[in-house]
Motif scaffolding. Structure first.
Motif, PDB file in Angstrom:
ATOM      1  N   LEU A 448       0.833  -1.206   0.000  1.00  0.00           N
ATOM      2  CA  LEU A 448       0.000   0.000   0.000  1.00  0.00           C
ATOM      3  C   LEU A 448       0.870   1.260   0.000  1.00  0.00           C
ATOM      4  O   LEU A 448       0.567   2.233  -0.709  1.00  0.00           O
ATOM      5  CB  LEU A 448      -0.926  -0.002   1.223  1.00  0.00           C
ATOM      6  N   MET A 449       1.946   1.252   0.770  1.00  0.00           N
ATOM      7  CA  MET A 449       2.824   2.423   0.796  1.00  0.00           C
ATOM      8  C   MET A 449       3.553   2.596  -0.529  1.00  0.00           C
ATOM      9  O   MET A 449       3.759   3.725  -0.991  1.00  0.00           O
ATOM     10  CB  MET A 449       3.822   2.288   1.951  1.00  0.00           C
ATOM     11  N   ALA A 450       3.936   1.484  -1.146  1.00  0.00           N
ATOM     12  CA  ALA A 450       4.625   1.573  -2.438  1.00  0.00           C
ATOM     13  C   ALA A 450       3.714   2.165  -3.502  1.00  0.00           C
ATOM     14  O   ALA A 450       4.189   2.745  -4.489  1.00  0.00           O
ATOM     15  CB  ALA A 450       5.110   0.189  -2.859  1.00  0.00           C
ATOM     16  N   ALA A 451       2.400   2.034  -3.295  1.00  0.00           N
ATOM     17  CA  ALA A 451       1.447   2.631  -4.230  1.00  0.00           C
ATOM     18  C   ALA A 451       1.173   4.098  -3.916  1.00  0.00           C
ATOM     19  O   ALA A 451       0.519   4.783  -4.717  1.00  0.00           O
ATOM     20  CB  ALA A 451       0.133   1.841  -4.201  1.00  0.00           C
ATOM     21  N   ARG A 452       1.635   4.575  -2.781  1.00  0.00           N
ATOM     22  CA  ARG A 452       1.474   5.976  -2.378  1.00  0.00           C
ATOM     23  C   ARG A 452       2.847   6.544  -2.026  1.00  0.00           C
ATOM     24  O   ARG A 452       3.126   6.907  -0.889  1.00  0.00           O
ATOM     25  CB  ARG A 452       0.539   6.087  -1.178  1.00  0.00           C
ATOM     26  N   LEU A 453       3.707   6.626  -3.020  1.00  0.00           N
ATOM     27  CA  LEU A 453       5.060   7.110  -2.782  1.00  0.00           C
ATOM     28  C   LEU A 453       5.053   8.608  -2.464  1.00  0.00           C
ATOM     29  O   LEU A 453       4.126   9.329  -2.858  1.00  0.00           O
ATOM     30  CB  LEU A 453       5.932   6.853  -4.012  1.00  0.00           C
ATOM     31  N   ASP A 486      13.717   0.608  -2.585  1.00  0.00           N
ATOM     32  CA  ASP A 486      14.461   1.341  -3.613  1.00  0.00           C
ATOM     33  C   ASP A 486      13.594   2.442  -4.231  1.00  0.00           C
ATOM     34  O   ASP A 486      14.044   3.575  -4.421  1.00  0.00           O
ATOM     35  CB  ASP A 486      14.942   0.379  -4.699  1.00  0.00           C
ATOM     36  N   ARG A 487      12.362   2.085  -4.572  1.00  0.00           N
ATOM     37  CA  ARG A 487      11.474   3.083  -5.173  1.00  0.00           C
ATOM     38  C   ARG A 487      11.118   4.182  -4.175  1.00  0.00           C
ATOM     39  O   ARG A 487      11.073   5.358  -4.522  1.00  0.00           O
ATOM     40  CB  ARG A 487      10.195   2.403  -5.701  1.00  0.00           C
ATOM     41  N   TRP A 488      10.848   3.779  -2.939  1.00  0.00           N
ATOM     42  CA  TRP A 488      10.516   4.766  -1.902  1.00  0.00           C
ATOM     43  C   TRP A 488      11.713   5.696  -1.659  1.00  0.00           C
ATOM     44  O   TRP A 488      11.546   6.910  -1.534  1.00  0.00           O
ATOM     45  CB  TRP A 488      10.125   4.064  -0.602  1.00  0.00           C
ATOM     46  N   ASN A 489      12.897   5.129  -1.602  1.00  0.00           N
ATOM     47  CA  ASN A 489      14.102   5.900  -1.317  1.00  0.00           C
ATOM     48  C   ASN A 489      14.310   6.997  -2.351  1.00  0.00           C
ATOM     49  O   ASN A 489      14.604   8.152  -2.015  1.00  0.00           O
ATOM     50  CB  ASN A 489      15.306   4.962  -1.275  1.00  0.00           C
ATOM     51  N   GLU A 490      14.147   6.662  -3.623  1.00  0.00           N
ATOM     52  CA  GLU A 490      14.313   7.669  -4.662  1.00  0.00           C
ATOM     53  C   GLU A 490      13.225   8.739  -4.572  1.00  0.00           C
ATOM     54  O   GLU A 490      13.489   9.936  -4.757  1.00  0.00           O
ATOM     55  CB  GLU A 490      14.291   7.004  -6.040  1.00  0.00           C
ATOM     56  N   GLU A 555      20.195  -8.182  -2.181  1.00  0.00           N
ATOM     57  CA  GLU A 555      20.634  -7.305  -1.094  1.00  0.00           C
ATOM     58  C   GLU A 555      20.978  -5.938  -1.656  1.00  0.00           C
ATOM     59  O   GLU A 555      21.664  -5.826  -2.666  1.00  0.00           O
ATOM     60  CB  GLU A 555      21.862  -7.902  -0.396  1.00  0.00           C
ATOM     61  N   GLU A 556      20.481  -4.883  -0.979  1.00  0.00           N
ATOM     62  CA  GLU A 556      20.752  -3.540  -1.471  1.00  0.00           C
ATOM     63  C   GLU A 556      22.238  -3.231  -1.389  1.00  0.00           C
ATOM     64  O   GLU A 556      22.931  -3.670  -0.489  1.00  0.00           O
ATOM     65  CB  GLU A 556      19.994  -2.497  -0.635  1.00  0.00           C
ATOM     66  N   LYS A 557      22.698  -2.475  -2.341  1.00  0.00           N
ATOM     67  CA  LYS A 557      24.076  -2.026  -2.338  1.00  0.00           C
ATOM     68  C   LYS A 557      24.095  -0.510  -2.353  1.00  0.00           C
ATOM     69  O   LYS A 557      23.153   0.125  -2.835  1.00  0.00           O
ATOM     70  CB  LYS A 557      24.825  -2.573  -3.553  1.00  0.00           C
ATOM     71  N   PRO A 558      25.159   0.077  -1.825  1.00  0.00           N
ATOM     72  CA  PRO A 558      25.225   1.526  -1.838  1.00  0.00           C
ATOM     73  C   PRO A 558      25.106   2.072  -3.249  1.00  0.00           C
ATOM     74  O   PRO A 558      25.649   1.508  -4.195  1.00  0.00           O
ATOM     75  CB  PRO A 558      26.611   1.820  -1.240  1.00  0.00           C
ATOM     76  N   LYS A 559      24.372   3.187  -3.347  1.00  0.00           N
ATOM     77  CA  LYS A 559      24.205   3.812  -4.657  1.00  0.00           C
ATOM     78  C   LYS A 559      25.121   5.004  -4.761  1.00  0.00           C
ATOM     79  O   LYS A 559      25.343   5.674  -3.811  1.00  0.00           O
ATOM     80  CB  LYS A 559      22.754   4.245  -4.848  1.00  0.00           C
TER      81      LYS A 559
END
Length: 559
Positions: A448-453, A486-490, A555-559
């Protein structure tokens, strides 16, 4: 013929006169001697008295003062200083601010835009915010007691012992950290833009801290130096705003003993302790929402103790936690009253759960049953119908409902555009020890949160700006991880970083305008502190709460 009789002395007849010679001749010698002595004593007495009288009446003609040697007393030895070990340690006077305050810290251009100085384009490569010294000693203590390697990228401080719960708090440059959970570590990062934004926000908060140590919701413009900052809030929330501001400093690893803002943090914590009552409540119980204020202050005190283990903070922190526990409804949650009156809501409950979680991590005493009661409420507010579009949504006071709004602002900030209570629900589940593998409602809420970024859009008279939702959503999604994070972070970086005030000639530089649903009552201090906290999620809490999303592709990696 008989001879005539011898002649006898015959006393002459009295003549009527006293004859001394005759008297002396006829008197006994003893009497004469006595009288003679009396006469001599009398004469001598007369002579002595006359002499003494002449000395007293004679005027002084000269004065002679003998010079005596001057003997100085022995030097006074001062008693040794008595140290009150129950007070906040007094720190040496030093100017707060960046260690090396030059243009590397606050670029002339807005963060992330043309003119920004970063690791890649800094020609000097001097150690500092953007270039920690890789040659520094590797055995320096971290900012958290018993920490582990933390810091920017692979650079940080090796800890000194058993890892503490606050090891991800940034300690600054130092020796190799081995890719810890701090900025640039394995837990993801915000990048230099986020770091610059945090620093600018902290500087703004420092400049607008009252001399008493608090953050004054409606009085802070008096501290402006260039122009008057707008965005005042309600004076009833000074305690809560002080707690939020301190959390922003603590979240960046700044404590009263370490960092560039030591005095700022110390003064704020001392002020909070000064307004705590005997029951442990921080501040006065004014208005309807004072429990929020207590929660923010108690959370700051618990984290300050957890990060430093300073003895003066233990008692106030524990008392604040105890007040939270006594204000909980039996077998349920919290709302606006203490003693509790049976009323609950998800928003207040979220803050109280955060207090208890940080208190537990700090080593304070809590009742684990408090989490059970909180989860009973959160479960009752969460939609578990898998066939519903709102499956996984947590309501404010109604199951699966929308968050609360000030009635006059509902049209401008439609509650259906926010999943703030869903974010609170997901975070509570994670804090209670649940994982996405054993609680499917974590994934449902994350969907639900990913749909409301996060989205900075206030066009057409309707606003999607919601700092409160963004804060809780960032905390929750960071814990969930995976592609959704990842999507939320951006999205959160775009929404927040692109709208920080960045004109250095203005006093608002480093702050955010209070333009969300709660900005009218909480003001600029709230907006700045809460957005700063959102940008600190990368190192404020490590992923130690048990969440591991089943939807993570890698696993996430530093961007």
């Amino acid at each position: 013929m008989e001879s005539p009789p011898p002649t006898q002395d015959v006393a002459p007849p009295p003549s009527g006169r006293f004859d001394v010679r005759t008297w002396a001749r006829n008197s006994p010698w003893l009497v004469i001697a006595l009288l003679l002595h009396v006469l001599i004593v009398a004469i001598m007495s007369v002579i002595y008295i006359a002499h003494e009288r002449s000395e007293v009446s004679a005027p002084a003609t000269s004065v002679s003062i003998a010079k005596t040697p001057l003997d100085l007393p022995p030097p006074i030895e001062e008693a040794p200083e008595i140290i009150d070990r129950n007070s906040v340690p007094v720190l040496p006077n030093e100017e707060e601010g960046p260690v090396n305050p030059d243009e590397n810290y606050i670029p002339e251009a807005a963060a992330g835009r043309v003119g920004e100085i970063t690791d890649e384009i800094d020609p000097t490569k001097d150690a500092g915010i953007f270039n920690p010294d890789p040659e520094a000693l590797s055995n320096l203590p971290s900012g958290a007691t018993g920490g582990t390697p933390i810091g920017v990228g692979s650079v940080g401080h090796f800890g000194t012992g058993t890892p503490s719960a606050f090891v991800s708090r940034r300690a600054g440059g130092g020796g190799k950290g081995g890719g810890g959970l701090g900025q640039g570590g394995g837990g993801g990062r915000g990048g230099s833009k986020a770091e610059a934004a945090v620093l600018s926000a902290l500087i703004w908060l420092k400049k607008h801290q009252s001399p008493e140590g608090m953050w004054d919701s409606d009085g802070f413009p008096a501290l402006c130096e260039k122009n008057q900052c707008g965005g005042i809030g309600s004076a009833a929330h000074d305690v809560g705003l002080t707690g939020l501001a301190l959390l922003a400093f603590l979240g960046a690893g700044e404590t009263h003993v370490d960092g560039r803002f030591k005095n700022t943090v110390k003064d704020g914590l001392q002020w909070l302790m000064s307004v705590q009552d005997d029951e442990g409540c921080f501040g006065e119980r004014i208005g309807q929402h004072w429990m929020y204020d207590h929660a923010c202050a108690a959370l700051a005190m618990a984290e300050a103790f957890g990060m430093t283990q300073a003895k003066p903070f233990r008692a106030p922190a524990q008392k604040g936690v105890n007040f939270v526990l006594k204000s909980q409804n039996p077998y349920s949650a919290w709302r606006y009253q203490s003693p509790p009156d049976g009323d609950n809501d998800t928003s207040v409950t979220g803050w109280m759960v955060m207090v208890l979680k940080s208190a537990k991590l700090a080593g304070l005493t809590i009742d684990d049953q408090a989490f059970v009661g909180a989860m009973t409420w959160v479960d009752s507010m969460t939609n578990i119908d898998k066939n519903s579009k709102s499956y996984g949504r947590t309501g404010y006071t109604d199951m699966g409902g929308f968050p609360s709004r000030i009635s006059t602002l509902s049209a401008q900030f439609p509650p259906e555009y926010s999943e703030s209570m869903t974010a609170v629900g997901v975070l509570c589940r994670i804090f209670a020890g649940k994982t996405a593998d054993d609680d499917p409602l974590i994934d449902a809420g994350a969907d639900l949160m990913a749909a409301r970024l996060p989205r900075w859009d206030d066009s057409g008279g309707v606003s999607f700006i919601d700092y409160y939702y963004w804060y809780y959503g960032t905390l929750a999604m960071f814990q969930v991880g995976g592609p959704r994070w990842d999507r939320w972070n951006e999205a959160i970086k775009t929404a927040i970083l692109d709208h920080q005030r960045t004109v250095e000639s203005e006093d608002e530089f480093g702050s955010w305008d209070p333009v969300d649903p709660w900005g009218s009552s909480a003001g600029r201090i709230y907006a700045t502190a809460v957005n700063c906290l959102s940008m600190e999620v990368y190192y404020r809490y490590p992923r130690v709460f048990g969440a591991s999303s089943s939807k993570k592709s890698k696993e996430e990696k530093p961007k």
